[in-house]
Write an enzyme that holds these catalytic residues in place. Structure first.
Site, PDB file in Angstrom:
ATOM      1  N   LYS A  38       0.839  -1.217   0.000  1.00 49.72           N
ATOM      2  CA  LYS A  38       0.000   0.000   0.000  1.00 49.72           C
ATOM      3  C   LYS A  38       0.862   1.250   0.000  1.00 49.72           C
ATOM      4  O   LYS A  38       0.636   2.180  -0.770  1.00 49.72           O
ATOM      5  CB  LYS A  38      -0.917   0.038   1.249  1.00 49.72           C
ATOM      6  CG  LYS A  38      -1.838  -1.146   1.402  1.00 49.72           C
ATOM      7  CD  LYS A  38      -2.718  -1.030   2.643  1.00 49.72           C
ATOM      8  CE  LYS A  38      -1.961  -0.967   3.956  1.00 49.72           C
ATOM      9  NZ  LYS A  38      -1.183  -2.173   4.278  1.00 49.72           N
ATOM     10  N   ARG A  70      -9.293   1.300   9.199  1.00 48.95           N
ATOM     11  CA  ARG A  70      -8.830  -0.045   9.537  1.00 48.95           C
ATOM     12  C   ARG A  70      -9.808  -0.783  10.425  1.00 48.95           C
ATOM     13  O   ARG A  70      -9.565  -1.925  10.788  1.00 48.95           O
ATOM     14  CB  ARG A  70      -7.527   0.084  10.294  1.00 48.95           C
ATOM     15  CG  ARG A  70      -6.342  -0.466   9.551  1.00 48.95           C
ATOM     16  CD  ARG A  70      -5.135   0.038  10.302  1.00 48.95           C
ATOM     17  NE  ARG A  70      -4.039  -0.825  10.166  1.00 48.95           N
ATOM     18  CZ  ARG A  70      -2.915  -0.468   9.533  1.00 48.95           C
ATOM     19  NH1 ARG A  70      -2.826   0.680   8.931  1.00 48.95           N
ATOM     20  NH2 ARG A  70      -1.914  -1.279   9.501  1.00 48.95           N
ATOM     21  N   ARG A  86      11.956  -5.931   4.983  1.00 46.81           N
ATOM     22  CA  ARG A  86      11.821  -4.492   4.705  1.00 46.81           C
ATOM     23  C   ARG A  86      12.829  -3.690   5.530  1.00 46.81           C
ATOM     24  O   ARG A  86      13.070  -3.974   6.684  1.00 46.81           O
ATOM     25  CB  ARG A  86      10.413  -4.013   5.044  1.00 46.81           C
ATOM     26  CG  ARG A  86      10.270  -2.502   4.936  1.00 46.81           C
ATOM     27  CD  ARG A  86       8.838  -2.041   4.945  1.00 46.81           C
ATOM     28  NE  ARG A  86       8.111  -2.452   6.124  1.00 46.81           N
ATOM     29  CZ  ARG A  86       6.811  -2.248   6.288  1.00 46.81           C
ATOM     30  NH1 ARG A  86       6.113  -1.661   5.346  1.00 46.81           N
ATOM     31  NH2 ARG A  86       6.207  -2.647   7.387  1.00 46.81           N
ATOM     32  N   ARG A  92      11.899  -1.743  10.990  1.00 48.07           N
ATOM     33  CA  ARG A  92      10.849  -1.307  11.897  1.00 48.07           C
ATOM     34  C   ARG A  92      10.700  -2.318  13.014  1.00 48.07           C
ATOM     35  O   ARG A  92      10.796  -3.518  12.782  1.00 48.07           O
ATOM     36  CB  ARG A  92       9.522  -1.214  11.125  1.00 48.07           C
ATOM     37  CG  ARG A  92       9.238   0.169  10.621  1.00 48.07           C
ATOM     38  CD  ARG A  92       8.097   0.225   9.656  1.00 48.07           C
ATOM     39  NE  ARG A  92       6.846  -0.378  10.106  1.00 48.07           N
ATOM     40  CZ  ARG A  92       5.708  -0.329   9.395  1.00 48.07           C
ATOM     41  NH1 ARG A  92       5.678   0.315   8.233  1.00 48.07           N
ATOM     42  NH2 ARG A  92       4.613  -0.906   9.832  1.00 48.07           N
ATOM     43  N   ARG A 110       0.057  -8.810  13.680  1.00 52.10           N
ATOM     44  CA  ARG A 110      -0.613  -7.789  12.852  1.00 52.10           C
ATOM     45  C   ARG A 110      -1.567  -8.442  11.859  1.00 52.10           C
ATOM     46  O   ARG A 110      -2.630  -7.898  11.547  1.00 52.10           O
ATOM     47  CB  ARG A 110       0.432  -6.944  12.096  1.00 52.10           C
ATOM     48  CG  ARG A 110       1.162  -5.967  13.014  1.00 52.10           C
ATOM     49  CD  ARG A 110       2.480  -5.506  12.430  1.00 52.10           C
ATOM     50  NE  ARG A 110       2.356  -4.772  11.190  1.00 52.10           N
ATOM     51  CZ  ARG A 110       3.376  -4.515  10.366  1.00 52.10           C
ATOM     52  NH1 ARG A 110       4.594  -4.932  10.675  1.00 52.10           N
ATOM     53  NH2 ARG A 110       3.183  -3.858   9.254  1.00 52.10           N
TER      54      ARG A 110
HETATM   55  P1  AP5 Z   1       5.042  -1.558   1.787  1.00 55.85           P
HETATM   56  O1  AP5 Z   1       4.702  -0.734   0.606  1.00 55.85           O
HETATM   57  O2  AP5 Z   1       5.756  -0.899   2.924  1.00 55.85           O
HETATM   58  O3  AP5 Z   1       3.715  -2.308   2.308  1.00 55.85           O
HETATM   59  P2  AP5 Z   1       2.485  -1.754   3.155  1.00 55.85           P
HETATM   60  O4  AP5 Z   1       1.258  -2.430   2.656  1.00 55.85           O
HETATM   61  O5  AP5 Z   1       2.477  -0.255   3.166  1.00 55.85           O
HETATM   62  O6  AP5 Z   1       2.890  -2.369   4.559  1.00 55.85           O
HETATM   63  P3  AP5 Z   1       2.871  -1.758   6.033  1.00 55.85           P
HETATM   64  O7  AP5 Z   1       3.529  -2.777   6.907  1.00 55.85           O
HETATM   65  O8  AP5 Z   1       3.440  -0.361   6.084  1.00 55.85           O
HETATM   66  O9  AP5 Z   1       1.365  -1.726   6.321  1.00 55.85           O
HETATM   67  P4  AP5 Z   1       0.684  -1.736   7.651  1.00 55.85           P
HETATM   68  O10 AP5 Z   1      -0.664  -1.389   7.215  1.00 55.85           O
HETATM   69  O11 AP5 Z   1       0.772  -2.920   8.516  1.00 55.85           O
HETATM   70  O12 AP5 Z   1       1.550  -0.695   8.517  1.00 55.85           O
HETATM   71  P5  AP5 Z   1       1.305   0.838   8.850  1.00 55.85           P
HETATM   72  O13 AP5 Z   1       2.600   1.513   8.746  1.00 55.85           O
HETATM   73  O14 AP5 Z   1       0.140   1.377   8.112  1.00 55.85           O
HETATM   74  O15 AP5 Z   1       5.887  -2.839   1.289  1.00 55.85           O
HETATM   75  C1  AP5 Z   1       6.379  -3.800   2.195  1.00 55.85           C
HETATM   76  C2  AP5 Z   1       7.735  -4.322   1.711  1.00 55.85           C
HETATM   77  O16 AP5 Z   1       7.560  -5.035   0.484  1.00 55.85           O
HETATM   78  C3  AP5 Z   1       8.763  -3.212   1.394  1.00 55.85           C
HETATM   79  O17 AP5 Z   1      10.057  -3.676   1.713  1.00 55.85           O
HETATM   80  C4  AP5 Z   1       8.640  -3.008  -0.131  1.00 55.85           C
HETATM   81  O18 AP5 Z   1       9.870  -2.562  -0.702  1.00 55.85           O
HETATM   82  C5  AP5 Z   1       8.283  -4.416  -0.591  1.00 55.85           C
HETATM   83  N1  AP5 Z   1       7.356  -4.419  -1.725  1.00 55.85           N
HETATM   84  C6  AP5 Z   1       6.290  -3.592  -1.927  1.00 55.85           C
HETATM   85  N2  AP5 Z   1       5.645  -3.919  -3.055  1.00 55.85           N
HETATM   86  C7  AP5 Z   1       6.319  -4.985  -3.579  1.00 55.85           C
HETATM   87  C8  AP5 Z   1       6.133  -5.785  -4.745  1.00 55.85           C
HETATM   88  N3  AP5 Z   1       5.109  -5.551  -5.587  1.00 55.85           N
HETATM   89  N4  AP5 Z   1       6.991  -6.796  -4.977  1.00 55.85           N
HETATM   90  C9  AP5 Z   1       8.028  -7.068  -4.118  1.00 55.85           C
HETATM   91  N5  AP5 Z   1       8.285  -6.327  -3.007  1.00 55.85           N
HETATM   92  C10 AP5 Z   1       7.414  -5.307  -2.737  1.00 55.85           C
HETATM   93  O19 AP5 Z   1       0.850   0.726  10.382  1.00 55.85           O
HETATM   94  C11 AP5 Z   1       1.738   0.344  11.399  1.00 55.85           C
HETATM   95  C12 AP5 Z   1       1.012   0.321  12.723  1.00 55.85           C
HETATM   96  O20 AP5 Z   1       0.477   1.644  13.020  1.00 55.85           O
HETATM   97  C13 AP5 Z   1      -0.204  -0.596  12.810  1.00 55.85           C
HETATM   98  O21 AP5 Z   1       0.153  -1.931  13.118  1.00 55.85           O
HETATM   99  C14 AP5 Z   1      -1.010   0.075  13.918  1.00 55.85           C
HETATM  100  O22 AP5 Z   1      -0.478  -0.221  15.180  1.00 55.85           O
HETATM  101  C15 AP5 Z   1      -0.788   1.544  13.651  1.00 55.85           C
HETATM  102  N6  AP5 Z   1      -1.821   2.079  12.744  1.00 55.85           N
HETATM  103  C16 AP5 Z   1      -1.627   2.536  11.470  1.00 55.85           C
HETATM  104  N7  AP5 Z   1      -2.809   2.913  10.942  1.00 55.85           N
HETATM  105  C17 AP5 Z   1      -3.746   2.697  11.893  1.00 55.85           C
HETATM  106  C18 AP5 Z   1      -5.150   2.872  11.927  1.00 55.85           C
HETATM  107  N8  AP5 Z   1      -5.839   3.358  10.884  1.00 55.85           N
HETATM  108  N9  AP5 Z   1      -5.797   2.520  13.068  1.00 55.85           N
HETATM  109  C19 AP5 Z   1      -5.131   2.057  14.136  1.00 55.85           C
HETATM  110  N10 AP5 Z   1      -3.801   1.851  14.171  1.00 55.85           N
HETATM  111  C20 AP5 Z   1      -3.121   2.172  13.052  1.00 55.85           C
END
Ligand code: AP5
Length: 229
Positions: free
Chosen positions: A13, A86, A125, A158, A169
């Site tokens: 994402k 979420r 990552r 991270r 998660r």
């Molecule tokens: P990446 O693009 O970083 O993936 P992502 O879907 O953004 O993954 P996240 O882990 O950031 O999502 P998340 O939703 O768990 O975490 P968030 O930061 O929002 O890609 C991942 C890896 O794969 C990278 O190394 C990339 O290079 C590689 N990659 C990407 N695309 C690829 C492809 N096509 N092919 C090969 N490799 C690829 O949230 C973190 C925490 O914050 C949550 O756990 C929660 O505690 C809190 N939080 C955030 N939002 C909320 C909310 N709305 N409500 C409550 N708590 C929240």
């Protein structure tokens, strides 16, 4: 253009929302990035959020909704919501905000990916502490180990990307976020819902998303008949 990027942790994402927000000139709103920046600055919100993020749990709805509303108010040219909503509670809060502000979200893109690949991607990552660029030791390694190609900053993992926290998660995703798929699939009205295969290489996913956006969002030029001479 206003869209919601839905999908499990690690599906891509953030990678895609960043690329496409640059392409279409809209604001990328990542709740994870905002909360991590609050943590890095040691604000009260950051300290509170850290208690949940480290355990792989969701930060309480009220805290997150406030952050997102502020970000949406500061994005007059449109936004891509990455990691929000979420929970059903957050989705309802978003609906309420949209209704009162008269703003419309055009659609939801749901990126999909299998469990094993999610764990593989997330544990590999790495993030640059300097410019925030994302790397992956398997799919996008830096030229020099531990150093950002762009700014030379240090790459780190991270703390919620360890295998144990990633698996937690994923459980939280299934329990609290997966129901949003049904919520948005059945929303109807003018809101579109599209699924995209997140297992393709980054460029392949971008191409599929661009196809969706060009078909569903970007207004087609209209040609009026020239006046008769
Ligand atoms: P990446 O693009 O970083 O993936 P992502 O879907 O953004 O993954 P996240 O882990 O950031 O999502 P998340 O939703 O768990 O975490 P968030 O930061 O929002 O890609 C991942 C890896 O794969 C990278 O190394 C990339 O290079 C590689 N990659 C990407 N695309 C690829 C492809 N096509 N092919 C090969 N490799 C690829 O949230 C973190 C925490 O914050 C949550 O756990 C929660 O505690 C809190 N939080 C955030 N939002 C909320 C909310 N709305 N409500 C409550 N708590 C929240």
């Amino acid at each position: 253009m206003r869209l919601i990027f839905l999908g499990p942790p690690g599906v891509g994402k953030g990678t895609q929302a960043k690329l496409l927000s640059q392409r279409y000139g809209v604001t990328h709103i990542s709740t994870g990035d905002v909360l991590r920046s609050e943590m890095a600055r040691g604000t009260p919100l950051g300290s509170k959020a850290a208690e949940y993020i480290r355990k792989g749990l969701l930060v309480p709805d009220a805290l997150v909704v406030e952050v997102v509303v502020r970000a949406m108010n500061g994005a007059p040219k449109g936004f891509f919501l990455d990691g929000f909503p979420r929970t059903l509670e957050q989705a309802r809060a978003l609906d309420g905000y949209l209704q009162t502000s008269g703003i419309q979200v055009e659609g939801v893109v749901h990126l999909r990916l299998g469990l094993d690949e999610i764990v593989r991607r997330l544990t590999a990552r790495r993030n640059c502490a300097g410019c925030g660029e994302l790397y992956n030791t398997l799919t996008k390694p830096p030229r020099s180990a531990g150093r950002c190609d762009g700014c030379g900053g240090t790459l780190s993992q991270r703390e919620d990307d360890t295998e144990a926290v990633v698996r937690k998660r994923l459980v939280v995703y299934e329990d609290l976020t997966r129901p949003l798929v049904t919520h948005y699939k059945s929303a109807g009205g003018s809101l579109f819902y599209e699924e995209v295969d997140g297992s393709l290489p980054v460029e392949g996913v971008t191409q599929k998303l661009v196809e969706v956006l060009e078909r569903c969002c970007v207004p087609k030029p209209t040609f009026s008949r020239p006046p008769a001479l």
